[in-house]
Design an enzyme around this catalytic site. Structure first.
Site, PDB file in Angstrom:
ATOM      1  N   SER A 193       0.820  -1.209   0.000  1.00 40.57           N
ATOM      2  CA  SER A 193       0.000   0.000   0.000  1.00 40.57           C
ATOM      3  C   SER A 193       0.851   1.255   0.000  1.00 40.57           C
ATOM      4  O   SER A 193       0.343   2.340  -0.221  1.00 40.57           O
ATOM      5  CB  SER A 193      -0.949  -0.004   1.190  1.00 40.57           C
ATOM      6  N   HIS A 213      -3.465  -3.667  -5.571  1.00 45.70           N
ATOM      7  CA  HIS A 213      -3.740  -3.134  -4.235  1.00 45.70           C
ATOM      8  C   HIS A 213      -5.215  -3.301  -3.879  1.00 45.70           C
ATOM      9  O   HIS A 213      -6.075  -2.589  -4.399  1.00 45.70           O
ATOM     10  CB  HIS A 213      -3.326  -1.651  -4.175  1.00 45.70           C
ATOM     11  N   GLU A 270      -6.623  -1.298  -7.001  1.00 44.43           N
ATOM     12  CA  GLU A 270      -5.766  -0.379  -7.751  1.00 44.43           C
ATOM     13  C   GLU A 270      -4.719  -1.235  -8.475  1.00 44.43           C
ATOM     14  O   GLU A 270      -3.961  -1.966  -7.828  1.00 44.43           O
ATOM     15  CB  GLU A 270      -5.085   0.622  -6.806  1.00 44.43           C
ATOM     16  N   ASN A 301      -5.193   6.429  -1.104  1.00 46.59           N
ATOM     17  CA  ASN A 301      -4.494   6.903   0.085  1.00 46.59           C
ATOM     18  C   ASN A 301      -3.949   8.319  -0.090  1.00 46.59           C
ATOM     19  O   ASN A 301      -3.550   8.953   0.880  1.00 46.59           O
ATOM     20  CB  ASN A 301      -3.370   5.938   0.467  1.00 46.59           C
TER      21      ASN A 301
END
Ligand code: NAI
Length: 505
Positions: free
Chosen positions: A123, A144, A156, A194
């Site tokens: 991540s 991800h 992702e 994120n």
């Protein structure tokens, strides 16, 4: 490039929180699935936990027992890495450590075939860096998943500089065939979610720091008016402040300490104090036994005006006019720049200026601002903010006007951009910058935020709905008010406004 067929083997390495969930996804799709972990007990535990979760689904009638048995039968524990030789796709979900991951993929290269796609669930590490020591770096792709992997739809699909497009496409199509919502992303700090989600937490904490309102009020506004499933404080408490602060710090460092991603001192204080949130019993809220549940203070009932003047178009809030009309308030329409006048009281949607500043600039001391709502028809709550010189009567009049629509009213302190507007505009600005910097496309950014963190709407579609000129004005006013890079405006957003365009045609 087609998805891998279900007779092709998927191997998952690391049987912890993420790996066990990823193995479940592959097995549910019908793939022979190998699950490896350095710790054999972790494999047993991972499969047992998966089975326990599936049994719950069976008991709730959401899955047949035959399907549960078939799914579990598709997962085979592997005791040695060498057993993964038949895998067409290996997904790694081990320790978040560059060297450990590099070593593992190095070993896999000599075990697996030249065609095997190697995927990492990292991540925060660079996909390019993980691939750096490989003989075939083109085979390495970021894949991800989000926690809990079987539930969250987003994947992702992250390409590093050396990733072969064909490998990324296979991962993308395979994830889609598993019922996931894959999105392409370039390997950059935080990838999409994120990074774009940072302002959700950061603005919440800034609003708290600046005394806009207490955590309960801010969370409630974000939920009830903003339409988010959780407010920033309850969400951070759930994620854990140690984890959330670490992600923020990684993104911050990853962008060479760009002040845009500056972590919050409030959160650092919680982390330093071991107040991690739910898991430690205390965070922004107190979860210990006997703790008093905080309540939100609604504004007391107030008398609405009988008549209002609506000057110009209220933009995203225009539907309120019809609601007021239906509620029996007389409407006088006039020319103007989108505001409401009730006697001497000026009421307007926040444009990123404080009510005090706006009152001074317009020479209208009795200015009251209202915050954004995701849907002004449906929202059950509206926030108001008044200027320092606004009279109590003016606040009551504005309060009564919204209460007349059966909406609860919360009066917050006079903070530029208020709560929902400031949060949504800064998220949309970050999403725009992520697209501008070629990390993903417009639809990818929106899908990522909806499917990865359950946002009620993609931030760029949301910005379109608010009206891009208004979003730009809010950000320009925030930038002027604070002078911080946090509000630095994305060139893509600016260009869309300059060209009279939207993110979606
Ligand atoms: P975890 O700690 O729950 O599980 C990791 C597992 O990997 C453990 O069972 C451990 O025994 C095993 N392991 C460690 N080194 C190994 C090695 N060299 N070979 C084989 N097995 C090894 O960790 P978690 O939370 O599942 O995270 C795994 C990866 O997924 C990390 O890269 C993390 O950044 C990423 N990630 C985590 C998310 C989360 O919410 N927990 C979300 C998305 C990605």
């Amino acid at each position: 490039m087609a998805a891998l067929s279900t007779n092709q083997t998927i191997a998952v390495i690391g049987a912890g929180t993420m790996g066990a969930g990823i193995a479940q996804i592959a097995a549910a799709a019908g793939h022979p699935t190998l699950l490896f972990d350095l710790n054999p007990e972790a494999i047993e535990r991972g499969i047992a936990q998966t089975d326990a979760g599936l049994k719950k689904l069976v008991s709730r009638g959401k899955m047949s027992d035959e399907d549960r048995i078939a799914l579990i039968a598709n997962i085979t524990p592997a005791t040695k890495l060498e057993e993964l030789t038949s895998a067409s796709l290996v997904i790694e979900a081990i320790l978040e450590d560059l060297e450990v991951k590099q070593n593992l993929f190095g070993q896999l290269e000599s075990i697996c075939s030249e065609q095997t796609i190697l995927a990492t669930n990292t991540s925060s590490l660079s996909v390019t860096a993980i691939a750096a020591k490989l003989a075939r770096p083109g085979n390495l792709v970021g894949m991800h998943f989000f926690n809990p992997a079987p539930v969250m739809k987003l994947v992702e699909v992250v390409s590093g500089i050396t990733t072969q497009p064909a490998a990324a496409e296979t991962v993308f199509d395979t994830a889609a065939s598993w019922g996931k919502h894959p999105v392409y992303a370039k390997s950059t700090p935080g990838f999409i979610v994120n990074r774009v989600a940072r302002p959700f937490y950061a603005e919440g904490m800034r609003l708290l720091e600046e005394g806009a309102a207490d955590v309960t009020t801010l969370d409630t506004l974000i939920r009830e008016a903003g339409g988010f499933r959780m407010g920033p404080f309850e969400l951070m408490d759930l994620i854990g402040h140690d984890v959330n602060y670490a992600v923020t710090s990684t993104v911050y460092a990853g962008f060479y300490y760009d002040q845009r991603f500056l972590p919050s001192l409030i959160q650092k204080e919680l982390v330093d104090g071991g107040l991690y949130g739910r898991k430690s019993g205390q965070g922004f809220y107190d979860y210990r036994e006997g703790a008093v549940k905080p309540v939100i203070n609604d504004a007391p009932a107030a008398v609405p005006p009988k008549t209002i003047e609506v000057a110009g178009h209220l933009g995203v809030a225009e539907s309120l006019v019809e609601l007021w009309q239906q509620a029996g308030i007389e409407i006088i329409r006039n020319e103007g720049e989108g505001w409401i006048q009730a006697g001497k009281t000026r009421i307007a949607l926040t444009d990123g200026r404080s009510a005090t500043r706006r009152a001074a600039e317009d020479n209208l001391p009795n200015t009251v601002l209202f915050d954004l709502a995701i849907d002004f028809n449906k929202t059950t709550r509206i926030a108001l903010a008044a200027g320092d010189n606004t009279s109590a009567e003016a606040i009551q009049l504005a309060t009564g006007l919204f209460q007349k629509l059966d909406k609860k009213v919360t009066v917050i302190a006079d903070i530029p951009g208020m709560v929902v507007m400031r949060t949504v505009c800064t998220i949309a600005n970050e999403a725009a910058d992520t697209v501008f910097q070629q990390v993903c496309d417009i639809a990818g950014a929106d899908t990522a935020m909806k499917s990865g963190v359950n946002y009620p709407q993609g931030p760029l579609a949301w910005a379109d709905q608010i009206g891009l000129p208004h979003v730009l004005t809010v950000l320009e006013n925030l930038l002027q008010a604070y002078g911080l890079d946090r509000y630095r405006i994305s060139q893509l957003l600016r260009r869309k406004v300059e060209g009279g365009n939207r993110f979606y045609a």
